[in-house]
Design an enzyme around this catalytic site. Sequence first.
Site, PDB file in Angstrom:
ATOM      1  CB  ALA A   1      -0.928  -0.023   1.206  1.00  0.00           C
ATOM      2  CG  ASN A   2      -0.169   4.649  -1.648  1.00  0.00           C
ATOM      3  OD1 ASN A   2      -0.899   5.479  -1.124  1.00  0.00           O
ATOM      4  ND2 ASN A   2      -0.513   3.980  -2.740  1.00  0.00           N
ATOM      5  NE  ARG A   3       5.119   7.005   4.489  1.00  0.00           N
ATOM      6  CZ  ARG A   3       5.285   6.304   5.616  1.00  0.00           C
ATOM      7  NH1 ARG A   3       4.311   6.236   6.498  1.00  0.00           N
ATOM      8  NH2 ARG A   3       6.419   5.669   5.825  1.00  0.00           N
TER       9      ARG A   3
ATOM     10  CB  ALA B   1      -1.851   7.284  -3.955  1.00  0.00           C
TER      11      ALA B   1
END
Length: 226
Positions: free
Chosen positions: A33-35, A99
């Site tokens: 995943a990402n932030r 994102a």
Amino acid sequence: FAAAETPRPLAGRRVLITSGPTHEPIDPVRYIANRSSGRQGHAIAAAAARAGAEVVLVSGPVTIPDPAGVAVVRVETAREMLAAVEAALPVDVAVMAAAVADWRVATAADAKIKKDGSGAVPGLALTENPDILRTVGHHVARPRLVIGFAAETNDVIANGTAKLARKGADVIVANDVSPAGGVMGGTRNTVHILSAAGVEDWPTMDKDAVAERLVALIAARLGDLG
Ligand code: CTP
Ligand code: CA
């Protein structure tokens, strides 16, 4: 007693927005995943709805609430996001703020990957995800206005400008997501609006204010398109 009439410059317009990260499974209990918090995309969806648009928000996994007056389609992976986006077409405007994970594990494991006791680590073979913005920007049902984001940590304007043509977007909202700026996961954003008209630098604002101003830009551009 009625308050002043709210202007509804996007009345009658259908707007598609992506928001949040995607989660790409490694095995049944782990993911890449990402932030991204989804704050900027969700704020744009809310602002577009307040402006009178019919809004479809395709959201990856987020912990923030659904915006009012918006149809929300929840997805996990990039491939699910692409399918939901294509199912929402045709629209007048697409704003791709998600994102999206660039890569997924080529073959996610069906069962939890276990340590084997030897200290050996699993090799994760990655494969590239579909580019949702690029697909929409070159679609047979291309929206009249296609807006993308560019998340950069360096050379923000040059890298963002390269994405305009590559993605088939009319506008790229470029932002610096270096950790020091606190943009990813934070409430404020500093963006640069890139288009054929050149570069417009906006001051640092709350993501809600960026969303309001972006909706005004969308209304103005749709007006110019007739
Ligand atoms: N995007 C997308 N699908 C992907 C990757 C990105 O729709 N698989 C969209 C994002 O929602 C954003 C824009 O493309 O609107 C730019 O995303 P970004 O990550 O900045 O660009 P990439 O093309 O993925 O390039 P890189 O991450 O290498 O900078
Ligand atoms: Ca990317």
